[in-house]
Design an enzyme around this catalytic site. Structure first.
Site, PDB file in Angstrom:
ATOM      1  N   GLY A 302       0.825  -1.200   0.000  1.00 21.43           N
ATOM      2  CA  GLY A 302       0.000   0.000   0.000  1.00 21.43           C
ATOM      3  C   GLY A 302       0.858   1.248   0.000  1.00 21.43           C
ATOM      4  N   SER A 303       0.364   2.292   0.666  1.00 26.89           N
ATOM      5  CA  SER A 303       0.940   3.632   0.504  1.00 26.89           C
ATOM      6  C   SER A 303       2.324   3.820   1.105  1.00 26.89           C
ATOM      7  CB  SER A 303      -0.016   4.674   1.091  1.00 26.89           C
ATOM      8  OG  SER A 303      -1.220   4.697   0.359  1.00 26.89           O
ATOM      9  N   THR A 304       2.790   2.928   1.978  1.00 28.19           N
ATOM     10  CA  THR A 304       4.159   3.087   2.476  1.00 28.19           C
ATOM     11  C   THR A 304       5.164   2.912   1.341  1.00 28.19           C
ATOM     12  OG1 THR A 304       4.092   0.767   3.166  1.00 28.19           O
ATOM     13  CG2 THR A 304       3.721   2.427   4.868  1.00 28.19           C
ATOM     14  N   LYS A 306       4.949   4.319  -1.408  1.00 23.22           N
ATOM     15  CA  LYS A 306       5.024   5.585  -2.134  1.00 23.22           C
ATOM     16  C   LYS A 306       6.321   6.333  -1.864  1.00 23.22           C
ATOM     17  CE  LYS A 306      -0.009   6.209  -2.297  1.00 23.22           C
ATOM     18  NZ  LYS A 306      -1.170   6.921  -1.734  1.00 23.22           N
TER      19      LYS A 306
END
Length: 726
Positions: A302-304, A306
């Protein structure tokens, strides 16, 4: 008489011939057989090496153990079988029917056996239980007026883990036969085990050593001792915070890793649920507790993830924080469906910096897929090490896999925000964030600090190892400044729950919706995470928190962020990192955005339970420390309604003043320290100026005395150098 004489003569002739045959013709054979009977070997057991934390605290070592044995022949002769069975059942907990089989054991001819070990309940028991068994034996001797009872103890060695569950998945364990099963015990089994020594000697038929015995001695080679990079205190802070989150969110599992980003020494690593290696047999029904998710689990992050896209965009000079885009959804060429933000309606037209703070998927698709392009993005993914194992010195590490189909628009676009064809491990995520924290260097993480051979005294020290420079130092610093705002912005920042007053924190949240196994995703099952480091201006620790399927599908900011905060809030003062105030001009990111609101006042916590007070302070983002081991708050400092300065800590006193332990005051101002110690009725001596960097306790005239050493911050508002902090 002649016949008898002839027979006797013939007998002696045959006897002489046989003697000649044995002594002369078969001389070599019988000499060899005699040598075998005279020769004996005594084995000298090698000591298995110990495992200690970085400060020398023992985590695993060999200790004396005792095995209970029974002599069925003697027990039967004394007629005390029922007493032995009943007594050992009460002490060892072994079923009486199983004890009966051992106590009455016979061979094939119906004769009682002489020696039987009581396994597993009486096998390698500790000293406390041994003393109880000895007491039972002495009772039998008195009651039956005998010197022998048929019950005894054999001294042996066993592996013991004095910290119980602490760092269990890192250490692993050895079974009751001494065989290494998992963890460091298995990975370094050859080095830890050593080589048994031998003493070869000659004895007579009774086993008495012969005076002319030619002894041969093979010296024992004891196992090497290992010192880990793990700090047991930091490990304790980690596991305490995890336990609270585990009870609150009831997830499948929680994983936390903490490291020094400058050396990639692992300071703590834990998984929950966990196990006690001293009682590994009690977890046979739940084998998942032996699984080290930190290096063996692979998932969509997920967003980690990014952070990779952001770092690549900064390095390639395509990230303009003030440029704008329309959030909510985006369509990409070659894929018919739109890709959405977590909030599908979006936030309107916003800057890319706000997109980072809000963790906008649209922003990262634009940065990673449109601006960088799939090829350059995948180059950064490889450079950060996501398609290779990190090389950590722990067994069982697997590698992540980031391998989208070429020319597949959807797969290449979703990689930019950590979904789709991207699978990573926690240790890879931590290593990537550490590279941003330390100035762009991808390093090999390691859990072993040094290994010492006790036979030679030689020590092998693990040196920091740089794999490659992933991004420039300037790009790393710039990327970190954006990640810091993810936490500091209390309005738009998804990481605001990880904000710690007095410390600058950089981080990134992650809420990965889990695949449903049918080609889609189940929004009711998420993997919540937070990845961050502190202080942002001079990183001392990087931490990754992963919560697998928290109840109510709680997001990474709300679930994992507070766990990060609780850990780091305890660790930084313990490491001697002082808090700084908003008065430092260089510390522009310390206070959260929109913090021009009036100072907060101290809530009234006196009389509340510690659990209630703790939750209230965590929810309000206020740093605190509990003094004592009581269940309720007896007193507090500052008192209720007092205005809190930025970074000021609240002390919750849960015991009477003269009974409470001294809290960790490192990093605090002298004023706060004096107030707290006055409440505790403790004498104080002060050396230096500035903030507290060390404290020692002593007794003076029968009263407790705390000696405080202080050091000032430097003129740039940076943290104290390590030497001063220690």
């Amino acid at each position: 008489m002649l016949l008898i004489g002839g027979c006797i003569t013939l007998f002696f002739l045959i006897l002489l011939a046989r003697v000649f045959w044995i002594q002369m013709l078969e001389r070599d054979y019988w000499q060899a057989e005699a040598a075998k009977q005279r020769a004996h070997t005594s084995v000298i057991k090698a000591v298995r090496g110990s495992i200690k934390d970085r400060n020398g605290k023992v985590l695993a070592s060999d200790v004396p153990a005792y095995t209970v044995v029974v002599n069925p022949e003697m027990i039967a002769a004394l007629g005390i079988g029922e007493e032995v069975i009943t007594g050992l059942h009460k002490l060892l907990g072994k079923p009486e029917d199983e004890l009966k089989k051992l106590v009455e054991a016979k061979d094939k001819n119906g004769k009682y056996l002489k020696n039987r070990e009581i396994r597993n309940e009486g096998w390698k028991i500790d000293k406390e239980l041994r003393d109880q068994v000895n007491g039972f034996i002495e009772t039998l001797k008195k009651e039956h007026s005998t010197l022998e009872t048929g019950v005894g103890l054999i001294r042996e060695q066993k592996r013991y883990y004095p910290q119980q569950t602490l760092a269990a998945q890192i250490l692993g364990y050895t079974d009751r036969d001494g065989k290494a099963v998992m963890g460091l015990e298995k990975y370094f089994d050859k080095q830890l085990t050593g080589v048994n020594g031998k003493l070869l000697y000659q004895s007579d038929g009774k086993g008495i050593k012969l005076p002319e015995s030619k002894d041969t001695y093979q010296p024992v080679i004891n196992g090497s001792n290992i010192k880990l990079t793990i700090d047991s205190t930091i490990q304790y802070y980690i596991e305490q915070a995890m336990q609270k989150a585990y009870e609150e969110y009831k997830p499948k599992s929680i994983t936390v890793i903490a490291a020094d980003p400058n050396t990639m020494e692992i300071l703590g690593m834990a998984n929950m649920p966990t196990f006690n290696p001293n009682e590994f047999w009690n977890y046979a029904s739940n084998p998942g507790v032996f699984f080290n998710h930190a290096i063996q689990a692979r998932f969509e992050p997920g967003s980690t993830f990014k952070i990779v896209t952001l770092a690549g965009a900064v390095e390639e000079n395509v990230f303009d924080p003030d440029a704008t885009f329309v959030s909510g959804s985006i369509r990409i060429k070659g894929y018919g469906k739109p890709l959405y933000d977590q909030k599908r309606s979006g936030y309107g037209r916003i800057t890319f910096l706000e997109g980072v703070k809000r963790s906008s998927n649209v922003a990262f698709v634009k940065l990673g897929y449109e601006m960088l392009g799939p090829d350059r993005l995948l180059n950064f993914v490889d450079a950060f090490g996501f398609n290779d194992p990190t090389g950590i010195d722990l067994p069982g590490e697997i590698s992540g896999v980031v391998n989208p189909t070429p020319n597949n628009a959807a797969e290449n676009a979703t990689i930019a925000y950590g979904h789709g064809k991207v699978l990573v491990t926690p240790i890879q995520q931590l290593t990537a964030m550490a590279a941003i924290a330390n100035g762009g260097k991808l390093m090999v993480p390691h859990a072993v600090k040094e290994m010492t051979n006790p036979n030679t005294g030689n020590t092998t020290i693990t040196q920091p190892e740089v794999v490659r420079q992933v991004i420039s130092k300037e790009s790393a610093r710039e990327t970190g400044s954006y990640l810091e705002q993810v936490v500091a912005d209390q309005v738009a920042g998804t990481g605001r729950h990880a904000y710690i007053e007095g410390y600058r924190v950089a981080g990134k949240t992650g809420t990965a919706i889990k695949p449903d196994g049918k080609g889609g995703y189940n929004r009711n099952k998420v993997l919540s995470s937070f990845l961050g480091y502190a202080p942002a201006n001079n990183p001392k620790i990087v931490v990754y928190v992963v919560i697998d399927e928290p109840v109510y599908a709680t997001g990474g900011g709300a679930a994992a962020g507070p766990v990060f905060k609780e850990i780091v809030s305890s660790v930084l003062p313990y490491m001697g990192v002082p808090k700084v105030t908003t008065g430092d001009k260089s510390n522009t990111s310390l206070s959260p955005k929109n913090s021009s609101v009036p100072q907060r006042s101290t809530p009234d916590l006196t009389g509340k339970s510690l659990q209630e007070a703790r939750k209230l302070l965590i929810d309000q983002g206020i740093d605190f420390e509990v003094v004592g081991y009581g269940k309720d708050v007896v007193r507090q400092y500052p008192e209720s309604e007092a205005l809190l300065a930025a970074g000021q800590r609240i002390y919750l006193i849960s015991e009477q003043d003269d009974q409470a332990s001294i809290p960790n005051l490192r990093g605090q101002s002298l004023r706060d320290a004096l107030e707290v110690l006055t409440l505790l009725k403790v004498a104080v001596s002060v050396e230096g100026e500035g903030y507290i960097t060390s404290q020692t306790e002593a007794i003076l005239h029968g009263k407790r005395l705390v000696q405080l050493k202080l050091n000032p911050l430097n003129t740039y508002g940076e943290d104290l150098p390590v030497s001063a902090a220690q």
